[in-house]
Design a protein around this motif. Structure first.
Motif, short mmCIF file in Angstrom:
data_model
loop_
_atom_site.label_atom_id
_atom_site.label_comp_id
_atom_site.label_asym_id
_atom_site.label_seq_id
_atom_site.Cartn_x
_atom_site.Cartn_y
_atom_site.Cartn_z
N SER A 7 0.86 -1.19 0.00
CA SER A 7 0.00 0.00 0.00
C SER A 7 0.89 1.24 0.00
N LEU A 8 0.29 2.40 -0.16
CA LEU A 8 1.07 3.64 -0.16
C LEU A 8 1.80 3.83 1.17
N SER A 9 1.11 3.58 2.29
CA SER A 9 1.76 3.76 3.60
C SER A 9 2.90 2.76 3.79
N SER A 11 4.68 1.44 1.38
CA SER A 11 5.76 1.87 0.50
C SER A 11 6.58 2.99 1.14
N VAL A 12 5.90 3.90 1.81
CA VAL A 12 6.59 5.02 2.48
C VAL A 12 7.47 4.50 3.61
N ILE A 219 5.69 4.92 -5.16
CA ILE A 219 5.01 5.99 -4.44
C ILE A 219 4.45 7.02 -5.41
N ALA A 220 5.19 7.28 -6.48
CA ALA A 220 4.74 8.22 -7.50
C ALA A 220 3.43 7.74 -8.14
N ASP A 221 3.39 6.45 -8.47
CA ASP A 221 2.18 5.87 -9.08
C ASP A 221 1.01 5.87 -8.10
N GLN A 222 1.29 5.46 -6.85
CA GLN A 222 0.22 5.33 -5.87
C GLN A 222 -0.32 6.68 -5.41
N SER A 223 0.53 7.72 -5.44
CA SER A 223 0.10 9.04 -4.99
C SER A 223 -0.54 9.86 -6.11
N LEU A 225 1.08 11.45 -8.57
CA LEU A 225 1.91 12.56 -9.07
C LEU A 225 2.41 12.24 -10.47
#
Length: 345
Positions: A7-9, A11-12, A219-223, A225
């Motif tokens: 998930s995004l979190s 990945s971060v 992260i770029a894909d999931q966010s 941007l």
């Protein structure tokens, strides 16, 4: 490289963990490079230019060549050229750990020469992109060939000039005790052990640096941007993390010239990587039909390098606290570049 779905979190969090490993390895590499330079009586500026800059550029090398194989022009160029202003800003940030303006410390003109040659190569790249790589041979743009040849000439000139003493600055900072000396154990460690530790640190930077790059892309894909904006910000920041930690560590132990040459040397490597990327990119010359962010990144790279060139030549410069005005201006210019990248995305 395949990374399990996250998930995004998640990945971060993984990004932060990998960044921590790179941070520790980069700091250790700076200590080791400083000790090896003393052990083998090598100029620290030369160690920073030829060894430390290459070691900390390993994630950029891997990312650039991988993206070129995947035929991703924007990812290659935005990562490379966007990282130049960022890495120069890293040098500005490391100024906060120095005893006075960092550009007051060099005793020879080789750092000013590094900056001048970097401006020259950046100008070549900017001219080539503005001409949309008009001249092509076997699918490779002549502009990238000229950049590679200019890089070779620059390294030859810098190595030859390193031993020169025809430029002597005045008003040098007085040496002061360092609040963060290098780990004392390195002084009694054998040379072979230091070399093997340096190799291990380079390996950690390469492996976890590549993981950071893949996580940054995810992260770029999931966010949501844009790829162009991410290439000159998040991805460039990820691949520049080794330069950040090594530069700060080098400044903290008083290896100022090594820190400066590390950044300028890394930026020169970023430019010469255009040539192998052009060979691997088979959809045409890689500097042809580039996005607006590429030209902006090159222009800001010229701007921040020119600011430091002025700082290296003007010895008695204004300071803000203990930080040189040139470093403050570089940081302001870098922040302005982020706004420009966002507007041009």
């Amino acid at each position: 490289m395949d990374i399990p779905a996250t998930s995004l979190s998640q990945s971060v969090v993984l990004f932060a963990l990998c960044a921590s490993v790179v941070w520790v390895a980069g700091a250790r590499l700076a200590y080791l490079a400083d000790s090896l330079a003393d052990r083998f009586k090598l100029a620290k500026s030369l160690v920073g230019l030829l060894i430390l800059s290459l070691a900390t550029s390993l994630p950029e090398v891997a990312t650039t060549l991988s993206a070129a194989v995947q035929q991703s022009r924007d990812l290659v160029l935005n990562n490379l050229f966007g990282g130049i202003a960022l890495q120069t800003a890293i040098l500005a940030m490391s100024d906060f750990w120095s005893k006075g303006a960092i550009t007051n410390y060099p005793r020879k003109a080789n750092h000013a020469l590094e900056a001048t040659l970097l401006v020259f190569l950046l100008s070549l790249a900017l001219i080539t992109t503005n001409l949309s790589e008009t001249f092509v041979l076997a699918g490779i743009g002549l502009g990238s060939v000229f950049i590679a040849l200019a890089y070779g000439g620059a390294i030859w000139l810098l190595r030859r000039y390193d031993g020169s003493s025809d430029w002597v600055p005045v008003d040098l900072p007085d040496p002061e005790p360092l609040p963060f000396p290098a780990p004392s154990g390195l002084a009694v460690t054998g040379s072979s052990a230091l070399i093997w530790q340096a190799i291990a640190a380079c390996g950690a930077i390469l492996v976890f640096g590549i993981l950071i790059v893949f996580l940054a892309d995810r992260i770029a894909d999931q966010s949501g941007l844009g790829s162009g904006f991410v290439g000159v910000t998040l991805l460039a920041a990820a691949t520049s993390l080794p330069e950040l930690t090594t530069s700060i560590a080098a400044v903290r132990i008083g290896a100022y010239t090594m820190a400066i040459s590390n950044i300028f040397g890394s930026n020169l490597i970023m430019l010469v990587l255009v040539f192998p990327a052009d060979i691997l990119f088979r959809a045409g010359p890689i500097l042809q039909n580039t996005s607006a962010t590429v030209g902006l990144a090159l222009s800001f790279g010229i701007c921040v390098t020119a600011i430091y060139l002025i700082g290296l030549l003007v010895r008695r410069k204004p300071k803000v606290g203990t930080v040189g005005l040139d470093s403050i201006l570089v940081l302001i210019t870098f922040l302005a570049s982020l706004v420009a990248y966002y507007l041009a995305r």
